[in-house]
Design a protein around this motif. Structure first.
Motif, PDB file in Angstrom:
ATOM      1  N   TYR A 147       0.704   5.832 -10.483  1.00 13.56           N
ATOM      2  CA  TYR A 147       1.647   5.045  -9.682  1.00 13.56           C
ATOM      3  C   TYR A 147       2.439   4.085 -10.551  1.00 13.56           C
ATOM      4  CZ  TYR A 147       3.510   2.581  -5.637  1.00 13.56           C
ATOM      5  OH  TYR A 147       4.359   2.038  -4.690  1.00 13.56           O
ATOM      6  N   SER A 183      -1.811   0.594   0.689  1.00 13.85           N
ATOM      7  CA  SER A 183      -1.547   1.953   1.151  1.00 13.85           C
ATOM      8  C   SER A 183      -2.806   2.809   1.100  1.00 13.85           C
ATOM      9  CB  SER A 183      -0.438   2.585   0.302  1.00 13.85           C
ATOM     10  OG  SER A 183       0.771   1.857   0.419  1.00 13.85           O
ATOM     11  N   LEU A 188       4.088   7.137   0.793  1.00 12.77           N
ATOM     12  CA  LEU A 188       3.101   7.354   1.848  1.00 12.77           C
ATOM     13  C   LEU A 188       3.611   8.342   2.899  1.00 12.77           C
ATOM     14  CD1 LEU A 188       0.273   6.177   2.391  1.00 12.77           C
ATOM     15  CD2 LEU A 188       1.347   4.474   3.859  1.00 12.77           C
ATOM     16  N   GLN A 189       4.840   8.151   3.342  1.00  8.46           N
ATOM     17  CA  GLN A 189       5.395   9.062   4.344  1.00  8.46           C
ATOM     18  C   GLN A 189       5.664  10.439   3.747  1.00  8.46           C
ATOM     19  OE1 GLN A 189       8.692   6.564   5.801  1.00  8.46           O
ATOM     20  NE2 GLN A 189       7.516   6.178   7.654  1.00  8.46           N
ATOM     21  N   TYR A 215       1.763  10.797   5.835  1.00 11.21           N
ATOM     22  CA  TYR A 215       1.195   9.734   6.662  1.00 11.21           C
ATOM     23  C   TYR A 215       2.206   9.362   7.743  1.00 11.21           C
ATOM     24  CZ  TYR A 215      -1.106   5.341   7.954  1.00 11.21           C
ATOM     25  OH  TYR A 215      -1.738   4.338   8.641  1.00 11.21           O
ATOM     26  N   LEU A 262      -4.626   4.629   4.279  1.00 11.32           N
ATOM     27  CA  LEU A 262      -4.925   6.065   4.267  1.00 11.32           C
ATOM     28  C   LEU A 262      -6.400   6.331   4.544  1.00 11.32           C
ATOM     29  CD1 LEU A 262      -2.846   7.495   1.283  1.00 11.32           C
ATOM     30  CD2 LEU A 262      -2.752   8.287   3.643  1.00 11.32           C
ATOM     31  N   ALA A 313       6.464   2.108  -1.779  1.00  9.87           N
ATOM     32  CA  ALA A 313       5.148   2.551  -1.292  1.00  9.87           C
ATOM     33  C   ALA A 313       5.290   3.316   0.016  1.00  9.87           C
ATOM     34  CB  ALA A 313       4.233   1.340  -1.121  1.00  9.87           C
ATOM     35  N   LYS A 314       6.161   2.841   0.885  1.00  7.09           N
ATOM     36  CA  LYS A 314       6.368   3.501   2.180  1.00  7.09           C
ATOM     37  C   LYS A 314       6.923   4.910   1.993  1.00  7.09           C
ATOM     38  CE  LYS A 314       8.687   2.654   6.633  1.00  7.09           C
ATOM     39  NZ  LYS A 314       9.538   1.687   7.377  1.00  7.09           N
TER      40      LYS A 314
END
Length: 210
Positions: free
Chosen positions: A8, A29, A74-75, A79, A33, A70-71
């Protein structure tokens, strides 16, 4: 082989947010999860990895950039339990319940499943006790929570470690039943706006200890 942190940090290298923002965006995150699939045993209690994280800094410190990166990751990983950018306490509870019609605000019809799938957000019928998980990713946290919204703040403080089924009735008459609510927060704020969102009365409540 690089671990998830190395990978990351390599992904976000040469970006403007400070490393500490990227680190806590990743930790939050991961916690969201994992949800209730993992816990630490603490005596008779289970401590789950959901986190309430707030980035504080003056305008231009790139809080939003760290949260949005981060969003996006994640998506992109599939997620789907990210909260709306702006909501009310009542609508938040209805969405978390997951069994109500998602029509116009104020519609008091209850027990109506998603029209397209005939299932709620968690893929199971509303009678199931599957945990309801949601991740508030609000780079402008006051847009989400509002100003001086003590009732909403108190609710979020209570739901952080709520064990069992949370039941309530909203002001629109909808009864909500939320099994094992699991809330994570990753927000951004300036010190001035933080003071507007969290008045002194909040200090004695549980939210700020989360």
């Amino acid at each position: 082989m690089a671990d998830i942190f190395d990978a990351y940090f390599h992904y976000v290298k040469d970006t403007e947010p400070p490393v500490v923002f990227h680190r806590w965006a990743l930790l939050s995150s991961i916690g969201a999860l994992l949800g209730r699939n993992y816990h630490f045993q603490h005596g008779h209690w289970c401590i789950y990895p959901n986190l309430y994280t707030m980035f504080l800094g003056s305008p231009g410190t790139r809080k939003s950039t760290a949260i949005k990166m981060a969003k996006k990751i994640l998506q992109g990983a599939g997620y789907g339990n990210v909260a709306a950018d702006r909501t009310t306490k009542e609508k938040f509870l209805v969405d978390l319940d997951g069994t109500h019609n998602t029509g116009a605000e104020g519609d008091s019809s209850a027990g109506v499943y998603d029209v397209a799938t005939a299932e709620n957000l968690w893929g199971l019928d509303g009678s199931s006790d599957v945990a309801r998980e949601i991740f508030i990713m609000a780079d402008e946290f006051n847009d989400f929570i509002g100003i001086n919204n003590i009732d909403f703040i108190s609710l979020l403080g209570s739901l952080w470690d709520y064990d069992g089924v949370y039941e309530s009735k909203t002001k629109h008459g909808k009864s909500v039943r939320i099994p094992f609510p699991t809330i994570s927060i990753l927000g951004g704020n300036t010190p001035q706006n933080f003071a507007l969102a969290f008045p002194p009365e909040i200090i004695g409540q549980g939210f700020l200890s989360r």
